[in-house]
Design a protein around this motif. Structure first.
Motif, PDB file in Angstrom:
ATOM      1  N   ASN A 195       0.858  -1.177   0.000  1.00 40.70           N
ATOM      2  CA  ASN A 195       0.000   0.000   0.000  1.00 40.70           C
ATOM      3  C   ASN A 195       0.894   1.227   0.000  1.00 40.70           C
ATOM      4  O   ASN A 195       1.801   1.328   0.829  1.00 40.70           O
ATOM      5  CB  ASN A 195      -0.920   0.028   1.220  1.00 40.70           C
ATOM      6  CG  ASN A 195      -2.027  -0.982   1.119  1.00 40.70           C
ATOM      7  OD1 ASN A 195      -2.660  -1.091   0.072  1.00 40.70           O
ATOM      8  ND2 ASN A 195      -2.261  -1.727   2.168  1.00 40.70           N
ATOM      9  N   TRP A 210      -3.891  13.755   1.003  1.00 42.22           N
ATOM     10  CA  TRP A 210      -3.306  12.417   1.122  1.00 42.22           C
ATOM     11  C   TRP A 210      -4.108  11.408   0.323  1.00 42.22           C
ATOM     12  O   TRP A 210      -5.343  11.486   0.276  1.00 42.22           O
ATOM     13  CB  TRP A 210      -3.266  11.989   2.580  1.00 42.22           C
ATOM     14  CG  TRP A 210      -2.182  12.661   3.365  1.00 42.22           C
ATOM     15  CD1 TRP A 210      -2.273  13.830   4.045  1.00 42.22           C
ATOM     16  CD2 TRP A 210      -0.848  12.203   3.520  1.00 42.22           C
ATOM     17  NE1 TRP A 210      -1.076  14.129   4.620  1.00 42.22           N
ATOM     18  CE2 TRP A 210      -0.182  13.151   4.325  1.00 42.22           C
ATOM     19  CE3 TRP A 210      -0.151  11.096   3.064  1.00 42.22           C
ATOM     20  CZ2 TRP A 210       1.153  13.007   4.679  1.00 42.22           C
ATOM     21  CZ3 TRP A 210       1.184  10.960   3.429  1.00 42.22           C
ATOM     22  CH2 TRP A 210       1.822  11.909   4.231  1.00 42.22           C
ATOM     23  N   PHE A 211      -3.412  10.449  -0.292  1.00 37.36           N
ATOM     24  CA  PHE A 211      -4.024   9.349  -1.030  1.00 37.36           C
ATOM     25  C   PHE A 211      -3.391   8.041  -0.563  1.00 37.36           C
ATOM     26  O   PHE A 211      -2.231   8.014  -0.168  1.00 37.36           O
ATOM     27  CB  PHE A 211      -3.765   9.472  -2.539  1.00 37.36           C
ATOM     28  CG  PHE A 211      -4.496  10.604  -3.200  1.00 37.36           C
ATOM     29  CD1 PHE A 211      -5.760  10.413  -3.732  1.00 37.36           C
ATOM     30  CD2 PHE A 211      -3.920  11.861  -3.297  1.00 37.36           C
ATOM     31  CE1 PHE A 211      -6.433  11.457  -4.345  1.00 37.36           C
ATOM     32  CE2 PHE A 211      -4.577  12.896  -3.904  1.00 37.36           C
ATOM     33  CZ  PHE A 211      -5.838  12.702  -4.434  1.00 37.36           C
ATOM     34  N   THR A 212      -4.140   6.952  -0.650  1.00 30.66           N
ATOM     35  CA  THR A 212      -3.617   5.611  -0.407  1.00 30.66           C
ATOM     36  C   THR A 212      -4.061   4.726  -1.563  1.00 30.66           C
ATOM     37  O   THR A 212      -5.253   4.670  -1.875  1.00 30.66           O
ATOM     38  CB  THR A 212      -4.146   5.031   0.924  1.00 30.66           C
ATOM     39  OG1 THR A 212      -3.787   5.918   1.982  1.00 30.66           O
ATOM     40  CG2 THR A 212      -3.561   3.660   1.194  1.00 30.66           C
ATOM     41  N   LYS A 226       0.988   5.208   0.517  1.00 31.92           N
ATOM     42  CA  LYS A 226       0.302   6.400   1.007  1.00 31.92           C
ATOM     43  C   LYS A 226       1.186   7.575   0.620  1.00 31.92           C
ATOM     44  O   LYS A 226       2.384   7.581   0.906  1.00 31.92           O
ATOM     45  CB  LYS A 226       0.136   6.331   2.527  1.00 31.92           C
ATOM     46  CG  LYS A 226      -0.598   7.504   3.107  1.00 31.92           C
ATOM     47  CD  LYS A 226      -0.801   7.339   4.606  1.00 31.92           C
ATOM     48  CE  LYS A 226      -1.548   8.528   5.162  1.00 31.92           C
ATOM     49  NZ  LYS A 226      -1.756   8.410   6.604  1.00 31.92           N
ATOM     50  N   PHE A 227       0.603   8.555  -0.070  1.00 30.64           N
ATOM     51  CA  PHE A 227       1.383   9.692  -0.532  1.00 30.64           C
ATOM     52  C   PHE A 227       0.562  10.962  -0.449  1.00 30.64           C
ATOM     53  O   PHE A 227      -0.666  10.931  -0.398  1.00 30.64           O
ATOM     54  CB  PHE A 227       1.895   9.465  -1.963  1.00 30.64           C
ATOM     55  CG  PHE A 227       0.809   9.353  -2.992  1.00 30.64           C
ATOM     56  CD1 PHE A 227       0.438  10.450  -3.751  1.00 30.64           C
ATOM     57  CD2 PHE A 227       0.169   8.141  -3.216  1.00 30.64           C
ATOM     58  CE1 PHE A 227      -0.560  10.341  -4.712  1.00 30.64           C
ATOM     59  CE2 PHE A 227      -0.826   8.029  -4.170  1.00 30.64           C
ATOM     60  CZ  PHE A 227      -1.191   9.130  -4.918  1.00 30.64           C
ATOM     61  N   SER A 228       1.276  12.083  -0.400  1.00 30.79           N
ATOM     62  CA  SER A 228       0.599  13.375  -0.336  1.00 30.79           C
ATOM     63  C   SER A 228       0.907  14.183  -1.589  1.00 30.79           C
ATOM     64  O   SER A 228       1.992  14.083  -2.152  1.00 30.79           O
ATOM     65  CB  SER A 228       1.039  14.153   0.910  1.00 30.79           C
ATOM     66  OG  SER A 228       2.413  14.434   0.852  1.00 30.79           O
ATOM     67  N   THR A 239       4.039   0.498   2.456  1.00 26.25           N
ATOM     68  CA  THR A 239       4.060  -0.579   3.447  1.00 26.25           C
ATOM     69  C   THR A 239       3.608  -1.871   2.782  1.00 26.25           C
ATOM     70  O   THR A 239       2.769  -1.864   1.886  1.00 26.25           O
ATOM     71  CB  THR A 239       3.130  -0.272   4.632  1.00 26.25           C
ATOM     72  OG1 THR A 239       1.806  -0.037   4.134  1.00 26.25           O
ATOM     73  CG2 THR A 239       3.606   0.947   5.398  1.00 26.25           C
ATOM     74  N   GLU A 283       8.009   2.662  -4.497  1.00 24.83           N
ATOM     75  CA  GLU A 283       8.469   3.993  -4.081  1.00 24.83           C
ATOM     76  C   GLU A 283       9.334   4.635  -5.167  1.00 24.83           C
ATOM     77  O   GLU A 283       9.182   5.820  -5.481  1.00 24.83           O
ATOM     78  CB  GLU A 283       9.244   3.891  -2.776  1.00 24.83           C
ATOM     79  CG  GLU A 283       9.661   5.231  -2.213  1.00 24.83           C
ATOM     80  CD  GLU A 283      10.309   5.126  -0.849  1.00 24.83           C
ATOM     81  OE1 GLU A 283      10.746   6.178  -0.354  1.00 24.83           O
ATOM     82  OE2 GLU A 283      10.387   4.014  -0.287  1.00 24.83           O
TER      83      GLU A 283
END
Length: 137
Positions: A76, A127-129, A78-80, A93, A104
């Motif tokens: 998963n 934020w997005f996941t 998660k980024f902004s 993660t 990444e």
């Protein structure tokens, strides 16, 4: 005499320790309703939508760099997206470290800018996941 002095002593302790302090609480503004009003917030947008973003990232992933046992591996990300429309923070993660590093790396190599998100009419950090899955055969 002992009974009277014990009674007075207990009464004195009861009065001394039973005092309460009154504290004045400052009224706070209720922002909980502001978060759910769609007119006040607008998410960031990738040109072509989130599915186009997922497609572009998966095209940049080099599957030869990913090691793992046969089966499925999931990560998963998660980024902004900051107020300038750039991907700022990336947190990946998952159980497979090589997949995490490759996701990444692929996301950091993305140069296409997003349309910045807004909150109350001002550009904001959003934020997005997103999930990534790979099958090893």
């Amino acid at each position: 005499m002992k009974k009277i002095s014990t009674f007075i002593l207990c009464l004195g302790f009861g009065l001394a320790f039973a005092q309460t302090q009154e504290t004045k609480t400052q009224p706070t503004e209720d922002h909980s309703r502001n978060e759910n009003i769609p007119e006040q917030s607008k998410p960031s947008e990738y040109p072509g939508g989130i599915s186009a973003f997922m497609r572009d990232v998966t095209q940049k992933i080099n599957s030869n760099r990913i090691k793992g046992p046969k089966g499925k591996a999931c990560s998963n990300a998660k980024f902004s997206v900051n107020a300038k429309g750039e991907i700022e923070t990336i947190i990946v993660t998952g159980e497979n470290e090589s997949l995490n590093h490759e996701v990444e790396r692929a996301m950091k190599s993305m140069k296409t800018k997003w349309t910045p998100g807004e909150y109350k009419g001002h550009p904001a950090l959003i934020w997005f996941t997103v999930p990534f899955t790979i099958n090893f055969e």
